[in-house]
Write a protein that holds these residues in place. Structure first.
Motif, PDB file in Angstrom:
ATOM      1  N   PHE A  84       0.842  -1.202   0.000  1.00  0.00           N
ATOM      2  CA  PHE A  84       0.000   0.000   0.000  1.00  0.00           C
ATOM      3  C   PHE A  84       0.874   1.248   0.000  1.00  0.00           C
ATOM      4  O   PHE A  84       2.082   1.166   0.225  1.00  0.00           O
ATOM      5  CB  PHE A  84      -0.882   0.013   1.250  1.00  0.00           C
ATOM      6  CG  PHE A  84      -1.637  -1.258   1.476  1.00  0.00           C
ATOM      7  CD1 PHE A  84      -2.501  -1.760   0.512  1.00  0.00           C
ATOM      8  CD2 PHE A  84      -1.470  -1.966   2.659  1.00  0.00           C
ATOM      9  CE1 PHE A  84      -3.205  -2.933   0.726  1.00  0.00           C
ATOM     10  CE2 PHE A  84      -2.174  -3.149   2.879  1.00  0.00           C
ATOM     11  CZ  PHE A  84      -3.040  -3.628   1.912  1.00  0.00           C
ATOM     12  N   ASP A  85       0.237   2.414  -0.172  1.00  0.00           N
ATOM     13  CA  ASP A  85       1.026   3.639  -0.191  1.00  0.00           C
ATOM     14  C   ASP A  85       0.790   4.532   1.022  1.00  0.00           C
ATOM     15  O   ASP A  85       1.209   5.675   1.034  1.00  0.00           O
ATOM     16  CB  ASP A  85       0.799   4.427  -1.487  1.00  0.00           C
ATOM     17  CG  ASP A  85      -0.655   4.775  -1.672  1.00  0.00           C
ATOM     18  OD1 ASP A  85      -1.452   4.504  -0.751  1.00  0.00           O
ATOM     19  OD2 ASP A  85      -0.991   5.312  -2.736  1.00  0.00           O
ATOM     20  N   SER A  86       0.118   4.008   2.058  1.00  0.00           N
ATOM     21  CA  SER A  86      -0.015   4.811   3.280  1.00  0.00           C
ATOM     22  C   SER A  86       0.178   3.918   4.497  1.00  0.00           C
ATOM     23  O   SER A  86      -0.112   2.715   4.453  1.00  0.00           O
ATOM     24  CB  SER A  86      -1.408   5.457   3.349  1.00  0.00           C
ATOM     25  OG  SER A  86      -2.363   4.476   3.693  1.00  0.00           O
ATOM     26  N   ALA A  89      -3.033   2.214   5.924  1.00  0.00           N
ATOM     27  CA  ALA A  89      -3.522   0.997   5.271  1.00  0.00           C
ATOM     28  C   ALA A  89      -2.968  -0.256   5.946  1.00  0.00           C
ATOM     29  O   ALA A  89      -3.593  -1.311   5.924  1.00  0.00           O
ATOM     30  CB  ALA A  89      -3.143   1.017   3.784  1.00  0.00           C
ATOM     31  N   TYR A  90      -1.784  -0.120   6.570  1.00  0.00           N
ATOM     32  CA  TYR A  90      -1.175  -1.273   7.253  1.00  0.00           C
ATOM     33  C   TYR A  90      -1.589  -1.367   8.716  1.00  0.00           C
ATOM     34  O   TYR A  90      -1.536  -2.434   9.293  1.00  0.00           O
ATOM     35  CB  TYR A  90       0.354  -1.173   7.200  1.00  0.00           C
ATOM     36  CG  TYR A  90       0.956  -1.355   5.830  1.00  0.00           C
ATOM     37  CD1 TYR A  90       1.300  -2.622   5.353  1.00  0.00           C
ATOM     38  CD2 TYR A  90       1.202  -0.268   4.999  1.00  0.00           C
ATOM     39  CE1 TYR A  90       1.867  -2.794   4.101  1.00  0.00           C
ATOM     40  CE2 TYR A  90       1.770  -0.426   3.746  1.00  0.00           C
ATOM     41  CZ  TYR A  90       2.097  -1.688   3.300  1.00  0.00           C
ATOM     42  OH  TYR A  90       2.659  -1.857   2.062  1.00  0.00           O
ATOM     43  N   TYR A  95      -7.081  -4.558   8.220  1.00  0.00           N
ATOM     44  CA  TYR A  95      -5.892  -5.203   7.650  1.00  0.00           C
ATOM     45  C   TYR A  95      -5.280  -6.173   8.656  1.00  0.00           C
ATOM     46  O   TYR A  95      -4.992  -7.315   8.349  1.00  0.00           O
ATOM     47  CB  TYR A  95      -4.858  -4.143   7.240  1.00  0.00           C
ATOM     48  CG  TYR A  95      -3.594  -4.763   6.675  1.00  0.00           C
ATOM     49  CD1 TYR A  95      -3.568  -5.268   5.378  1.00  0.00           C
ATOM     50  CD2 TYR A  95      -2.439  -4.875   7.457  1.00  0.00           C
ATOM     51  CE1 TYR A  95      -2.418  -5.864   4.863  1.00  0.00           C
ATOM     52  CE2 TYR A  95      -1.293  -5.471   6.944  1.00  0.00           C
ATOM     53  CZ  TYR A  95      -1.286  -5.956   5.659  1.00  0.00           C
ATOM     54  OH  TYR A  95      -0.167  -6.563   5.151  1.00  0.00           O
ATOM     55  N   PHE A 332      -8.332  -6.149  -0.174  1.00  0.00           N
ATOM     56  CA  PHE A 332      -7.287  -5.115  -0.084  1.00  0.00           C
ATOM     57  C   PHE A 332      -6.983  -4.628  -1.490  1.00  0.00           C
ATOM     58  O   PHE A 332      -6.985  -5.416  -2.439  1.00  0.00           O
ATOM     59  CB  PHE A 332      -6.021  -5.668   0.575  1.00  0.00           C
ATOM     60  CG  PHE A 332      -6.286  -6.203   1.955  1.00  0.00           C
ATOM     61  CD1 PHE A 332      -6.868  -5.403   2.926  1.00  0.00           C
ATOM     62  CD2 PHE A 332      -5.981  -7.517   2.274  1.00  0.00           C
ATOM     63  CE1 PHE A 332      -7.140  -5.897   4.190  1.00  0.00           C
ATOM     64  CE2 PHE A 332      -6.245  -8.017   3.535  1.00  0.00           C
ATOM     65  CZ  PHE A 332      -6.830  -7.206   4.493  1.00  0.00           C
ATOM     66  N   THR A 333      -6.721  -3.328  -1.588  1.00  0.00           N
ATOM     67  CA  THR A 333      -6.483  -2.781  -2.923  1.00  0.00           C
ATOM     68  C   THR A 333      -5.052  -2.263  -3.056  1.00  0.00           C
ATOM     69  O   THR A 333      -4.432  -1.843  -2.082  1.00  0.00           O
ATOM     70  CB  THR A 333      -7.472  -1.639  -3.237  1.00  0.00           C
ATOM     71  OG1 THR A 333      -7.454  -0.728  -2.151  1.00  0.00           O
ATOM     72  CG2 THR A 333      -8.866  -2.153  -3.447  1.00  0.00           C
ATOM     73  N   SER A 334      -4.575  -2.297  -4.266  1.00  0.00           N
ATOM     74  CA  SER A 334      -3.186  -1.962  -4.558  1.00  0.00           C
ATOM     75  C   SER A 334      -2.948  -0.461  -4.436  1.00  0.00           C
ATOM     76  O   SER A 334      -3.867   0.320  -4.200  1.00  0.00           O
ATOM     77  CB  SER A 334      -2.851  -2.400  -5.980  1.00  0.00           C
ATOM     78  OG  SER A 334      -3.480  -1.509  -6.885  1.00  0.00           O
ATOM     79  N   LYS A 335      -1.687  -0.075  -4.681  1.00  0.00           N
ATOM     80  CA  LYS A 335      -1.309   1.340  -4.592  1.00  0.00           C
ATOM     81  C   LYS A 335      -2.133   2.187  -5.547  1.00  0.00           C
ATOM     82  O   LYS A 335      -2.371   3.361  -5.319  1.00  0.00           O
ATOM     83  CB  LYS A 335       0.179   1.490  -4.888  1.00  0.00           C
ATOM     84  CG  LYS A 335       1.044   0.849  -3.805  1.00  0.00           C
ATOM     85  CD  LYS A 335       2.350   0.280  -4.321  1.00  0.00           C
ATOM     86  CE  LYS A 335       2.956  -0.670  -3.313  1.00  0.00           C
ATOM     87  NZ  LYS A 335       3.947  -1.584  -3.879  1.00  0.00           N
ATOM     88  N   TYR A 340      -6.527  -6.692  -4.844  1.00  0.00           N
ATOM     89  CA  TYR A 340      -5.624  -7.836  -4.832  1.00  0.00           C
ATOM     90  C   TYR A 340      -6.476  -9.093  -4.682  1.00  0.00           C
ATOM     91  O   TYR A 340      -6.896  -9.448  -3.582  1.00  0.00           O
ATOM     92  CB  TYR A 340      -4.651  -7.739  -3.665  1.00  0.00           C
ATOM     93  CG  TYR A 340      -3.528  -6.736  -3.861  1.00  0.00           C
ATOM     94  CD1 TYR A 340      -2.775  -6.699  -5.042  1.00  0.00           C
ATOM     95  CD2 TYR A 340      -3.195  -5.840  -2.843  1.00  0.00           C
ATOM     96  CE1 TYR A 340      -1.736  -5.795  -5.204  1.00  0.00           C
ATOM     97  CE2 TYR A 340      -2.146  -4.935  -3.001  1.00  0.00           C
ATOM     98  CZ  TYR A 340      -1.418  -4.921  -4.186  1.00  0.00           C
ATOM     99  OH  TYR A 340      -0.391  -4.035  -4.337  1.00  0.00           O
TER     100      TYR A 340
END
Ligand code: BGC
Length: 391
Positions: A84-86, A89-90, A95, A332-335, A340
């Motif tokens: 992810f890019d944030s 998100a983790y 998640y 879950f979605t990609s950057k 995914y």
């Protein structure tokens, strides 16, 4: 993503002066602030540029590799790591509760321990069970969720990041205090070298690994089922219905687990096979060796015919968990926002065998106070002109 944009900008600055020089691809490492965890800890991200083009971003939370850009057959860089890019998100509950461990350092014990119980020197220890009846990847607060200390380094032809963490005595139910160092190095030849070191104050099981998922197609390639996989293993450790090894070394020959020559991952993933059925695909430990060794051996090679990318995995570890992303379900979605879905990525986790603390015939995972745990894995990326993908 924001960080990548900053890094690219920094690399691009010399070009803005108008001279027609090639982009500066000398090794570099840049640190930025990435976010703050829900418990208030500040998290840094490091953008690393390797000598031969590869780029990686990793953050101090979980030691997570956020992105890994490697060239394709035409030299085009694409991100081959799921993530992810944030930071949010983790760290969000949705998640963590379905944790796929994207890109994270795994410990204290990578893979499963039967019912979270084991004995050392006659004392029984009980760990959290976070995967059905079993303990998985260090439990509820594994190394994937701690904020590591990080020191970047820059050598003549390589750059890297040294991550350190002290797991307090008794943390999560494990005996002893564990001091851990994980080092990521981008080495010449587009290699990511991962070194693990640990010491303990009491005898304790340790099995560290890295949980990056790859899709060599890059970007939002949806599936890894067409990737050709070769695993340098003649046997694997079959599992029970909860994915705990039953204690057997089973030959791969004449089974869907035979990857001794390059074979599409999807070719036999739907086979009528009890082991495939239990895991919903591949989620098994392959036996690279039955004893410990200090030397690197080739564990696996993966080739994506579409992009021309080849990934090699070399390791000092005796085992390799090949996980074909069976439990990814699009939530879950990609950057860039693409879901995914199942088999969007694969993981090749170098490790000691699952449940070793309860399996006397497996190589030991016990670390004693007078010893130093050392392990190395090298992920290499190249684009060979041709590849013999046949047997
Ligand atoms: C395990 C899988 C698990 C995945 C994500 C892999 O290492 O083998 O069973 O679903 O990690 O947690």
């Amino acid at each position: 993503m924001r960080i990548r944009f900053l890094a690219v900008l920094m690399l691009a600055i010399p070009l803005l002066g108008g001279c027609a020089e090639a982009p500066d691809t000398s090794p570099s490492v840049e640190q930025s602030h990435f976010g703050v965890t829900p418990s208030g800890d500040s998290v840094a991200v490091f953008a690393l540029q390797g000598a031969d083009g590869m780029q990686m971003e990793a953050m101090t939370y979980g030691g997570i590799i956020l992105s890994l850009e490697v060239p394709d057959g035409e030299g085009a860089l694409e991100d081959v790591a799921l993530g992810f890019d944030s930071l949010a998100a983790y760290t969000r509950d949705a998640y963590r509760s379905a944790n796929p461990y994207f890109g994270a350092v795994i410990g204290r014990y990578g893979n499963r321990i039967d019912e979270g119980r084991f004995s050392v020197n006659g004392d029984t220890y009980t760990l959290a069970t976070n995967n059905g009846p079993n303990h998985l990847h260090g439990g509820r607060e594994g190394f994937d969720q701690v904020v590591w200390n990080a020191e970047p380094f820059h050598r003549a032809d390589s750059v890297g990041l040294t991550l350190t963490h002290t797991s307090p005595d008794g943390h999560g139910g494990y005996p002893g205090r564990l001091d851990v160092t994980v080092t990521y190095t981008l080495a010449p030849g587009n290699e990511l070298v991962i070194d693990y070191e640990a010491t303990t104050t009491e005898t304790t099981p340790v099995n560290l690994t890295q949980h990056s998922y790859f899709n060599l197609g890059g970007g939002d390639s949806e599936s890894i089922l067409d990737h050709r996989l070769k695993i340098h293993a003649e046997a694997y450790t079959p599992v029970d219905s909860t994915l705990i090894p039953i204690g057997e070394y089973r030959p791969v020959q004449d089974t869907p687990f035979d990857f001794t020559s390059f074979t599409p991952i999807g070719e036999r993933i739907g086979a009528e096979n009890r082991q495939i059925g239990i895991a919903g695909g591949y989620d098994h430990n392959f036996v690279l060796a039955r004893e410990d060794s200090d030397s690197l051996r080739m564990a696996a090679e993966v080739y994506d015919p579409e992009s021309g990318r080849l990934m090699t995995v070399r390791t000092t570890e005796p085992g390799l968990q090949f996980y074909s992303g069976n439990f990814l379900d699009g939530s879950f979605t990609s950057k860039s926002g693409a879901p995914y879905r199942q088999h969007a990525g694969f993981a090749l986790e170098t490790q000691h065998f699952p449940d070793s603390p309860n399996q006397a015939d497996f190589p030991s995972t016990l670390l004693r106070p007078n010893e130093t745990y050392r392990s190395r894995t090298v992920y290499g990326f190249s684009t060979p002109d041709s590849l013999n993908t046949g047997p």
